[in-house]
Design an enzyme around this catalytic site. Structure first.
Site, PDB file in Angstrom:
ATOM      1  N   ARG A   1       0.814  -1.210   0.000  1.00 21.72           N
ATOM      2  CA  ARG A   1       0.000   0.000   0.000  1.00 21.72           C
ATOM      3  C   ARG A   1       0.852   1.266   0.000  1.00 21.72           C
ATOM      4  O   ARG A   1       0.506   2.256  -0.653  1.00 21.72           O
ATOM      5  CB  ARG A   1      -0.941  -0.011   1.203  1.00 21.72           C
ATOM      6  CG  ARG A   1      -1.993  -1.118   1.151  1.00 21.72           C
ATOM      7  CD  ARG A   1      -2.876  -1.111   2.395  1.00 21.72           C
ATOM      8  NE  ARG A   1      -3.700   0.075   2.454  1.00 21.72           N
ATOM      9  CZ  ARG A   1      -4.993   0.118   2.139  1.00 21.72           C
ATOM     10  NH1 ARG A   1      -5.609  -0.979   1.735  1.00 21.72           N
ATOM     11  NH2 ARG A   1      -5.668   1.236   2.223  1.00 21.72           N
TER      12      ARG A   1
ATOM     13  N   PHE B   1      -0.755  -1.550  -4.439  1.00 19.27           N
ATOM     14  CA  PHE B   1      -1.521  -2.787  -4.374  1.00 19.27           C
ATOM     15  C   PHE B   1      -2.681  -2.639  -3.389  1.00 19.27           C
ATOM     16  O   PHE B   1      -2.465  -2.243  -2.242  1.00 19.27           O
ATOM     17  CB  PHE B   1      -0.614  -3.944  -3.952  1.00 19.27           C
ATOM     18  CG  PHE B   1       0.420  -4.303  -4.976  1.00 19.27           C
ATOM     19  CD1 PHE B   1       0.101  -5.101  -6.061  1.00 19.27           C
ATOM     20  CD2 PHE B   1       1.718  -3.823  -4.868  1.00 19.27           C
ATOM     21  CE1 PHE B   1       1.056  -5.433  -7.013  1.00 19.27           C
ATOM     22  CE2 PHE B   1       2.681  -4.150  -5.802  1.00 19.27           C
ATOM     23  CZ  PHE B   1       2.348  -4.953  -6.889  1.00 19.27           C
ATOM     24  N   PRO B   2      -3.910  -2.976  -3.802  1.00 15.50           N
ATOM     25  CA  PRO B   2      -5.089  -2.782  -2.947  1.00 15.50           C
ATOM     26  C   PRO B   2      -5.229  -3.904  -1.920  1.00 15.50           C
ATOM     27  O   PRO B   2      -6.146  -4.712  -1.964  1.00 15.50           O
ATOM     28  CB  PRO B   2      -6.239  -2.782  -3.964  1.00 15.50           C
ATOM     29  CG  PRO B   2      -5.768  -3.702  -5.047  1.00 15.50           C
ATOM     30  CD  PRO B   2      -4.289  -3.483  -5.142  1.00 15.50           C
ATOM     31  N   LYS B   3      -4.319  -3.939  -0.954  1.00 15.13           N
ATOM     32  CA  LYS B   3      -4.207  -5.065  -0.026  1.00 15.13           C
ATOM     33  C   LYS B   3      -5.010  -4.834   1.246  1.00 15.13           C
ATOM     34  O   LYS B   3      -4.995  -3.735   1.819  1.00 15.13           O
ATOM     35  CB  LYS B   3      -2.740  -5.312   0.323  1.00 15.13           C
ATOM     36  CG  LYS B   3      -1.886  -5.749  -0.861  1.00 15.13           C
ATOM     37  CD  LYS B   3      -0.429  -5.892  -0.459  1.00 15.13           C
ATOM     38  CE  LYS B   3       0.448  -6.304  -1.625  1.00 15.13           C
ATOM     39  NZ  LYS B   3       0.414  -7.744  -1.880  1.00 15.13           N
ATOM     40  N   LEU B   4      -5.682  -5.897   1.698  1.00 18.05           N
ATOM     41  CA  LEU B   4      -6.440  -5.893   2.943  1.00 18.05           C
ATOM     42  C   LEU B   4      -6.120  -7.161   3.729  1.00 18.05           C
ATOM     43  O   LEU B   4      -5.766  -8.197   3.155  1.00 18.05           O
ATOM     44  CB  LEU B   4      -7.942  -5.834   2.665  1.00 18.05           C
ATOM     45  CG  LEU B   4      -8.496  -4.531   2.094  1.00 18.05           C
ATOM     46  CD1 LEU B   4      -9.948  -4.724   1.660  1.00 18.05           C
ATOM     47  CD2 LEU B   4      -8.402  -3.409   3.124  1.00 18.05           C
TER      48      LEU B   4
END
Length: 247
Positions: free
Chosen positions: A108, A113-116
């Site tokens: 992030r 990168f759309p990381k969760l």
């Protein structure tokens, strides 16, 4: 700590950074990819301009990464959408879920990168390759594929995981106004394919308010692959500035 020393720090906390400054090499990375047809109207709701949708397809990815330079071992899952930008075909990273804080922070902060945080798993159950994704205590995805039924050519596997990748980078200032709003591009490098297979596959997505994978419904599974590889993560570069476009 001197101001000059603060400026040399890569990320916070200053005395215990969340991730190292290094080249991120992935050894023995394992993919379970399931490509499925979805609703075109739903895709149009989530793919940002100026990206263009090629076909109403989504690739659901499960990735087991047991040996990553600087980040350790973790598993990741997400949705990838085939797109076109300025005539170049690639993939838009729509959502990514993983179980490793340094990888989330690096993805992030340094990239886009759309990381969760979530709990993906990839494993072999008798004769079946299985991928699951839990958000909290709830299951949001289950993927299955026949284990190593048919080999596929390395060139085909390379083309699947070596495509350009597009992401949205958003950062807001302390007033709430956007300071960074960019479309960025990256592409994995130094790819070595150790093996690749295909087989029968199925994918189930379950509705969740905070992990809305099922908003891109599975209408038809059109392909699947199981790929073992080594690769290197490349830096991102900006290809479109939304803020400059609005001035």
């Amino acid at each position: 700590m001197l101001k000059s020393e603060v400026l040399k720090c890569f990320t916070t906390p200053l005395t215990g950074p969340a991730f190292p400054k290094t080249t991120y090499r992935f050894n023995n990375r394992e993919y379970l990819n399931i490509v499925y047809r979805t609703d075109l109207a739903a895709l149009r709701q989530v793919v940002p301009e100026p990206l263009e949708i090629i076909d109403p397809l989504v690739r659901f990815e499960m990735m087991r990464m047991p040996d990553v330079t600087g980040l350790g071992s973790y598993t990741e899952s997400g949705q990838v959408i085939p797109v076109r930008f300025n005539g170049e075909e690639g993939d838009y990273l729509h959502a990514m879920y993983l179980d490793n804080l340094p990888a989330i922070a690096f993805g992030r902060e340094v990239s886009a990168f759309p990381k969760l945080l979530a709990t993906p798993k990839l494993y072999v159950d008798n004769d079946t390759l299985v991928g699951t994704l839990d958000y909290g205590s709830l299951r949001v995805a289950t993927a299955t594929m026949g284990y190593k039924h048919f080999p596929i050519e390395q060139t085909e596997a390379f083309a699947e995981i070596g495509r350009p990748t597009f992401m949205i980078k958003i950062m807001r200032g302390y007033t709430g106004e956007p300071k960074v709003c960019e479309l960025v591009r990256t592409q994995t490098t130094d790819i070595t394919i150790h093996g690749a297979w295909t087989g029968p596959a199925r994918l189930q997505l379950f509705a969740h308010a905070l992990a809305p994978l099922a908003d891109l419904p599975v209408l038809e599974v059109v392909g699947a692959s199981h790929i073992l590889t080594d690769l290197t993560l490349a830096p991102v570069k900006m290809v479109y500035d939304y803020l400059a476009e609005g001035k």
